[in-house]
Design an enzyme around this catalytic site. Structure first.
Site, PDB file in Angstrom:
ATOM      1  N   GLY A 187       0.850  -1.183   0.000  1.00  0.00           N
ATOM      2  CA  GLY A 187       0.000   0.000   0.000  1.00  0.00           C
ATOM      3  C   GLY A 187       0.884   1.230   0.000  1.00  0.00           C
ATOM      4  O   GLY A 187       2.033   1.193   0.490  1.00  0.00           O
ATOM      5  N   GLY A 188       0.378   2.317  -0.590  1.00  0.00           N
ATOM      6  CA  GLY A 188       1.184   3.502  -0.846  1.00  0.00           C
ATOM      7  C   GLY A 188       2.094   3.959   0.284  1.00  0.00           C
ATOM      8  O   GLY A 188       3.316   3.988   0.145  1.00  0.00           O
ATOM      9  N   GLY A 189       1.522   4.332   1.417  1.00  0.00           N
ATOM     10  CA  GLY A 189       2.322   4.890   2.503  1.00  0.00           C
ATOM     11  C   GLY A 189       3.335   3.925   3.061  1.00  0.00           C
ATOM     12  O   GLY A 189       4.459   4.315   3.405  1.00  0.00           O
ATOM     13  N   SER A 244      -4.760   5.220  -2.172  1.00  0.00           N
ATOM     14  CA  SER A 244      -6.190   5.492  -2.270  1.00  0.00           C
ATOM     15  C   SER A 244      -6.809   5.597  -0.887  1.00  0.00           C
ATOM     16  O   SER A 244      -6.234   5.149   0.115  1.00  0.00           O
ATOM     17  CB  SER A 244      -6.864   4.358  -3.052  1.00  0.00           C
ATOM     18  OG  SER A 244      -6.666   3.116  -2.378  1.00  0.00           O
ATOM     19  N   SER A 248       4.778  11.513 -13.453  1.00  0.00           N
ATOM     20  CA  SER A 248       5.414  10.320 -14.015  1.00  0.00           C
ATOM     21  C   SER A 248       4.667   9.898 -15.276  1.00  0.00           C
ATOM     22  O   SER A 248       3.440   9.960 -15.344  1.00  0.00           O
ATOM     23  CB  SER A 248       5.425   9.186 -12.991  1.00  0.00           C
ATOM     24  OG  SER A 248       4.117   8.904 -12.532  1.00  0.00           O
ATOM     25  N   LYS A 259       2.558  14.226  -6.656  1.00  0.00           N
ATOM     26  CA  LYS A 259       3.129  13.401  -7.710  1.00  0.00           C
ATOM     27  C   LYS A 259       2.029  12.576  -8.389  1.00  0.00           C
ATOM     28  O   LYS A 259       1.820  11.397  -8.087  1.00  0.00           O
ATOM     29  CB  LYS A 259       4.212  12.455  -7.182  1.00  0.00           C
ATOM     30  CG  LYS A 259       5.039  11.827  -8.322  1.00  0.00           C
ATOM     31  CD  LYS A 259       5.335  10.359  -8.087  1.00  0.00           C
ATOM     32  CE  LYS A 259       4.205   9.430  -8.276  1.00  0.00           C
ATOM     33  NZ  LYS A 259       3.691   9.304  -9.673  1.00  0.00           N
ATOM     34  N   THR A 267      13.267  -5.250  -9.750  1.00  0.00           N
ATOM     35  CA  THR A 267      13.095  -6.329  -8.788  1.00  0.00           C
ATOM     36  C   THR A 267      11.786  -7.054  -9.062  1.00  0.00           C
ATOM     37  O   THR A 267      10.828  -6.485  -9.580  1.00  0.00           O
ATOM     38  CB  THR A 267      13.080  -5.792  -7.347  1.00  0.00           C
ATOM     39  OG1 THR A 267      11.992  -4.874  -7.193  1.00  0.00           O
ATOM     40  CG2 THR A 267      14.380  -5.085  -7.026  1.00  0.00           C
ATOM     41  N   SER A 307       9.055  -6.219 -12.654  1.00  0.00           N
ATOM     42  CA  SER A 307       7.744  -5.979 -12.047  1.00  0.00           C
ATOM     43  C   SER A 307       7.540  -4.481 -11.880  1.00  0.00           C
ATOM     44  O   SER A 307       8.464  -3.760 -11.488  1.00  0.00           O
ATOM     45  CB  SER A 307       7.642  -6.662 -10.680  1.00  0.00           C
ATOM     46  OG  SER A 307       6.453  -6.279 -10.016  1.00  0.00           O
ATOM     47  N   ASP A 358       5.519   4.455  -5.856  1.00  0.00           N
ATOM     48  CA  ASP A 358       5.819   4.670  -4.440  1.00  0.00           C
ATOM     49  C   ASP A 358       7.323   4.826  -4.227  1.00  0.00           C
ATOM     50  O   ASP A 358       7.760   5.611  -3.380  1.00  0.00           O
ATOM     51  CB  ASP A 358       5.303   3.500  -3.605  1.00  0.00           C
ATOM     52  CG  ASP A 358       3.787   3.359  -3.668  1.00  0.00           C
ATOM     53  OD1 ASP A 358       3.103   4.391  -3.766  1.00  0.00           O
ATOM     54  OD2 ASP A 358       3.297   2.220  -3.622  1.00  0.00           O
TER      55      ASP A 358
END
Length: 305
Positions: A39-41, A138, A222, A184, A287, A248, A254
């Site tokens: 997850g993002g954070g 999100s 981006s 971003k 990675t 991947s 992130d």
């Protein structure tokens, strides 16, 4: 004292694996399964920690899957602050198909979060004394669209810097506070924000407009294989993508944010941070599964201006 506080309102247990071929109906046998906190954070915090930064992360966690997420977090070096919720944490699943090289990603919407549960997150933001608060990802169901806007206002009131990587109404309302230091979006998220399809020139103009109207001091956009650009009061800094073997795409955005925030917290100029963010985002695609970027790859890819 950590310089950075990362916010993860809709975290995941990221499960990744591989198989030779994905076929409908028939059983698909997988191997090399791994579990990572995601997850993002959380991803942003993992990247900052990997690069050597000091970071705390506040994340929501509930149910049996939340216990698995907590276990995954304990295996990292990130200082984590769990906020319990009633519903179970979501589980995201990624399968790499070796035959084609395709990656299949399944991302559930996540739990319903009660507004009362969210108050504990805002309390952490209020009490944080570091320099940067970064919110990425999100919003879970039940959380008001103005959630990130409230965090931006709290951070601005304390003369700290708020950084956001989100989309939709949550992004729009946060920008309306004029308390966002850096945002971003991907070019697709920027298109959704302005409500029209954009070529690169149009995207640059839209980003510059966000800066000129004071909605954010900096806008880093981006564009995937086309690279990225940074909009500021100085104009546009455009960087092409570096060509590497892609394993991947999980966590590339992130990693970009984590690299930028890490560099900014070290006192570097935003242009330097943007270049490091590009290196971190590129390193992440090298990675497999949900491993994110490695410090040695970021350092090898980083090109100072």
């Amino acid at each position: 004292m950590p310089e950075i506080l990362a916010i993860a309102l809709n975290p995941t247990v990221d499960v990744s694996c591989e198989t030779e071929t994905v076929r409908p109906t028939l059983k698909t046998r997988t191997r090399n399964q791994r579990h990572d906190p995601g997850g993002g954070g959380i991803n942003v915090a993992r990247v900052i920690e990997e690069l050597g930064g000091a970071v705390d992360v506040v994340y929501l966690s509930g149910g049996a899957t939340g216990a698995l997420l907590d276990d995954c977090m304990e295996r990292t070096s990130v200082r984590a602050h769990k906020v319990p919720i009633g519903q179970p944490t979501r589980v995201a699943y990624m399968v790499h198909e070796n035959h084609t090289g395709f990656e299949y990603r399944f991302i559930p919407e996540g739990p319903q979060v009660d507004p009362a549960e969210l108050k504990n997150v805002l309390t952490h933001v209020e009490r944080f004394e570091g320099d940067y608060v970064v919110a990425s990802g999100s919003l879970p169901r039940g959380v008001s669209h103005d959630c990130y806007a409230r965090m931006a206002e709290i951070t601005g009131r304390k003369n700290k810097r708020f950084i956001l990587d989100s989309s939709g109404r949550a992004l729009e309302e946060a920008l309306s506070t004029k308390s966002v230091f850096l945002v971003k979006p991907s070019i697709g998220e920027l298109q959704s924000l302005v409500g029209e399809k954009l070529d690169e020139a149009g995207a640059q103009n839209a980003a510059l407009d966000i800066v000129k109207t004071g909605r954010a001091r900096y806008v880093a956009v981006s564009m995937g294989m086309e690279g990225a650009f940074l909009a500021s009061e100085k104009g546009i800094l455009r960087l092409p993508a570096k060509h590497v073997r892609i394993r991947s795409a999980v966590g590339a955005g992130d990693s970009f944010v984590g690299g930028m925030v890490f560099s900014l917290a070290r006192g570097n100029e935003v242009e330097h941070a943007f270049r490091l963010g590009m290196a971190a985002g590129t390193a992440a695609v090298m990675t497999s599964g949900t491993q994110l970027c490695r410090r040695k790859d970021v350092e090898a890819l980083f090109t100072p201006g």
